[in-house]
Design a protein around this motif. Structure first.
Motif, PDB file in Angstrom:
ATOM      1  N   ILE A 274     -18.040 -78.383 -39.819  1.00 15.15           N
ATOM      2  CA  ILE A 274     -19.630 -77.963 -39.774  1.00 15.15           C
ATOM      3  C   ILE A 274     -20.771 -78.766 -40.154  1.00 15.15           C
ATOM      4  O   ILE A 274     -21.474 -79.698 -39.665  1.00 15.15           O
ATOM      5  CB  ILE A 274     -19.739 -76.600 -39.744  1.00 15.15           C
ATOM      6  CG1 ILE A 274     -19.553 -75.793 -38.147  1.00 15.15           C
ATOM      7  CG2 ILE A 274     -20.874 -76.176 -39.290  1.00 15.15           C
ATOM      8  CD1 ILE A 274     -19.288 -74.676 -39.252  1.00 15.15           C
ATOM      9  N   THR A 275     -20.671 -79.340 -41.193  1.00 18.78           N
ATOM     10  CA  THR A 275     -21.198 -80.039 -42.318  1.00 18.78           C
ATOM     11  C   THR A 275     -20.703 -81.863 -41.584  1.00 18.78           C
ATOM     12  O   THR A 275     -21.721 -82.449 -42.184  1.00 18.78           O
ATOM     13  CB  THR A 275     -20.705 -80.109 -43.496  1.00 18.78           C
ATOM     14  OG1 THR A 275     -18.998 -80.100 -44.013  1.00 18.78           O
ATOM     15  CG2 THR A 275     -21.378 -78.811 -44.604  1.00 18.78           C
ATOM     16  N   ALA A 276     -19.830 -81.954 -41.271  1.00 16.48           N
ATOM     17  CA  ALA A 276     -19.522 -83.868 -40.788  1.00 16.48           C
ATOM     18  C   ALA A 276     -20.753 -83.517 -39.788  1.00 16.48           C
ATOM     19  O   ALA A 276     -21.167 -84.607 -39.551  1.00 16.48           O
ATOM     20  CB  ALA A 276     -18.531 -83.458 -39.479  1.00 16.48           C
ATOM     21  N   ALA A 277     -21.380 -82.894 -38.987  1.00 13.89           N
ATOM     22  CA  ALA A 277     -22.045 -82.692 -38.071  1.00 13.89           C
ATOM     23  C   ALA A 277     -23.951 -83.166 -38.349  1.00 13.89           C
ATOM     24  O   ALA A 277     -24.627 -83.492 -37.846  1.00 13.89           O
ATOM     25  CB  ALA A 277     -22.187 -81.167 -37.099  1.00 13.89           C
ATOM     26  N   MET A 278     -24.492 -82.507 -39.639  1.00 12.65           N
ATOM     27  CA  MET A 278     -24.787 -82.448 -40.365  1.00 12.65           C
ATOM     28  C   MET A 278     -24.861 -84.039 -40.712  1.00 12.65           C
ATOM     29  O   MET A 278     -26.092 -84.593 -41.126  1.00 12.65           O
ATOM     30  CB  MET A 278     -25.271 -81.286 -41.639  1.00 12.65           C
ATOM     31  CG  MET A 278     -24.509 -80.856 -41.241  1.00 12.65           C
ATOM     32  SD  MET A 278     -24.890 -79.253 -42.253  1.00 12.65           S
ATOM     33  CE  MET A 278     -26.727 -78.679 -42.966  1.00 12.65           C
ATOM     34  N   CYS A 279     -23.833 -84.674 -41.597  1.00  9.50           N
ATOM     35  CA  CYS A 279     -24.151 -85.476 -42.048  1.00  9.50           C
ATOM     36  C   CYS A 279     -23.778 -86.856 -41.423  1.00  9.50           C
ATOM     37  O   CYS A 279     -24.447 -88.734 -41.166  1.00  9.50           O
ATOM     38  CB  CYS A 279     -22.798 -86.186 -42.843  1.00  9.50           C
ATOM     39  SG  CYS A 279     -22.904 -85.655 -44.378  1.00  9.50           S
TER      40      CYS A 279
END
Length: 394
Positions: A274-279
């Motif tokens: 999920i946080t990979a999608a943000m970065c």
């Protein structure tokens, strides 16, 4: 390298760290205490995993110039919480954490695994990502339903600022969250006192004990869950956003940092989803080549969080969890829209993508492994069956 730094990456990096920490630190603490850790050992484990994932995120992103987001294994922590105390206590669990780290390193050095990950069809990877994100994208609406006076300012700040300048929509939502926390949430005086008392870091070294029970009950299931629910989907998220990383070095590096942090109570670090999608998305920077600064900033935040993890957890706990989830959901709406569009864009394989999306979004897990992995498996089987029948007709 410094020429690639931007305010946009700075905002997204800070938000990534805050969301990643706030959304699941309680799961990590619960998982560690579930296998016998004392409160002090669990806090030490959370501190160690914060520092380990922060340093590894900085290192991998700086070396590869790719937005490599690292996280702790939330599914792994949930698995630990359901496992219950193990014979030999927390020392045996730590021995299992060390063995799990060794297995992750071996997986990274095993080339067939890298080839298998690289072979995931783009449509299925997009469908899996959409399924992972949709639950969090519901959070803004749930926040308003929970309390309109608290949730609505966050959503309105995002919508109004985004109408003028999309780059500042998410920072505006985060600013609104802080304002809501400051002026809209009643904080008991004893909570503030506890915040001051928790400032001093206190890492604890745990001497590991290696047993068959630790291998079978902790190491092996933790390894399977971490690889299937985090590392493989993490590579898929990067592929969705146009990056082609070599999986092996990433897996091996997370395994090494898992090994280094395990003696202090950390269970595992791995690639984020999920946080990979943000970065890795456009909100981190319009230029894909400059997005690697977002995870570097996030990594710095985690390293700073680490020594003061007691105070950070006390601060985050002051707000209802749904509010920070709402900020995360707003930040991921664009990523969800793009992944859903790309998942169903081509008619061929659309049903397979739908199966992947639905299984992933259902949130169900089998054998302790999350729906993200099983969604890819189900979609892959559907796609293989469709291609097989198409060949038979021809």
């Amino acid at each position: 390298m410094l020429r690639d730094f931007s305010a946009q990456a700075l905002f997204m990096g800070v938000l990534t760290a805050f969301v990643g920490f706030a959304s699941s630190f309680a799961v990590v603490l619960h998982g560690l205490t579930g296998v016998g850790a004392t409160e002090a050992q669990a806090t030490s484990g959370l501190m160690a995993v914060c520092v380990a994932l922060g340093v590894s995120m900085i290192l991998l992103s700086a070396v590869t110039r790719l937005p490599i987001a690292i996280a702790w294994s939330t599914p792994g922590a949930a698995l630990l919480a359901n496992s219950g105390p193990i014979e030999g206590g927390f020392q045996t669990a730590v021995g299992g954490f060390l063995v799990c780290g060794v297995l992750i390193v071996i997986a990274g050095l095993w080339k067939p695994l890298g080839r298998m990950v690289a072979a995931i069809p783009t449509s299925l990877a997009n469908a899996m990502l959409a399924g992972v994100l949709i639950g969090l994208c519901f959070a803004p609406a749930k926040a308003i339903a929970f309390n309109p006076l608290l949730g609505l300012p966050i959503v309105l700040a995002w919508a109004i600022v985004g109408a003028f300048n999309r780059l500042y929509a998410v920072p505006a939502a985060l600013a609104a969250f802080i304002a809501v926390l400051a002026f809209g949430v009643e904080v008991p005086p004893e909570a503030l006192a506890g915040l001051a008392d928790s400032l001093a870091p206190n890492p604890e070294f745990v001497t590991p004990i290696f047993t068959v029970a630790g291998f079978v009950g902790i190491a092996l299931p933790l390894f399977i869950v971490t690889m299937a629910s985090q590392n493989i989907p993490g590579i898929a998220v990067l592929k969705v956003n146009g990056y082609e990383p070599a999986p092996a070095p990433l897996f091996a590096t997370t395994g090494v940092f898992s090994l280094l942090s395990a003696p202090f109570g950390s269970h595992a670090v791995n690639l984020a989803a999920i946080t990979a999608a943000m970065c890795a998305g456009s909100d981190a920077h319009p230029d894909p080549k400059k997005r690697y600064w977002a995870p570097i900033v996030a990594g710095v935040c985690y390293v700073v969080f680490g020594p003061f993890v007691g105070a950070v957890t006390a601060f985050v706990a002051l707000a209802p969890p749904i509010l920070i989830q709402a900020v995360a959901g707003l930040a991921l709406i664009s990523a969800f829209a793009n992944s859903a569009l790309n998942a169903f864009k081509e008619i061929e394989g659309r049903e397979a993508a739908a199966v992947t999306f639905l299984v992933t979004a259902s949130g169900v897990s089998f054998a302790g492994i999350s729906g993200a992995f099983w969604g890819l498996v189900a979609g892959g089987l559907m796609l293989a069956l469709a291609r097989l029948t198409a060949r038979g007709r021809s």
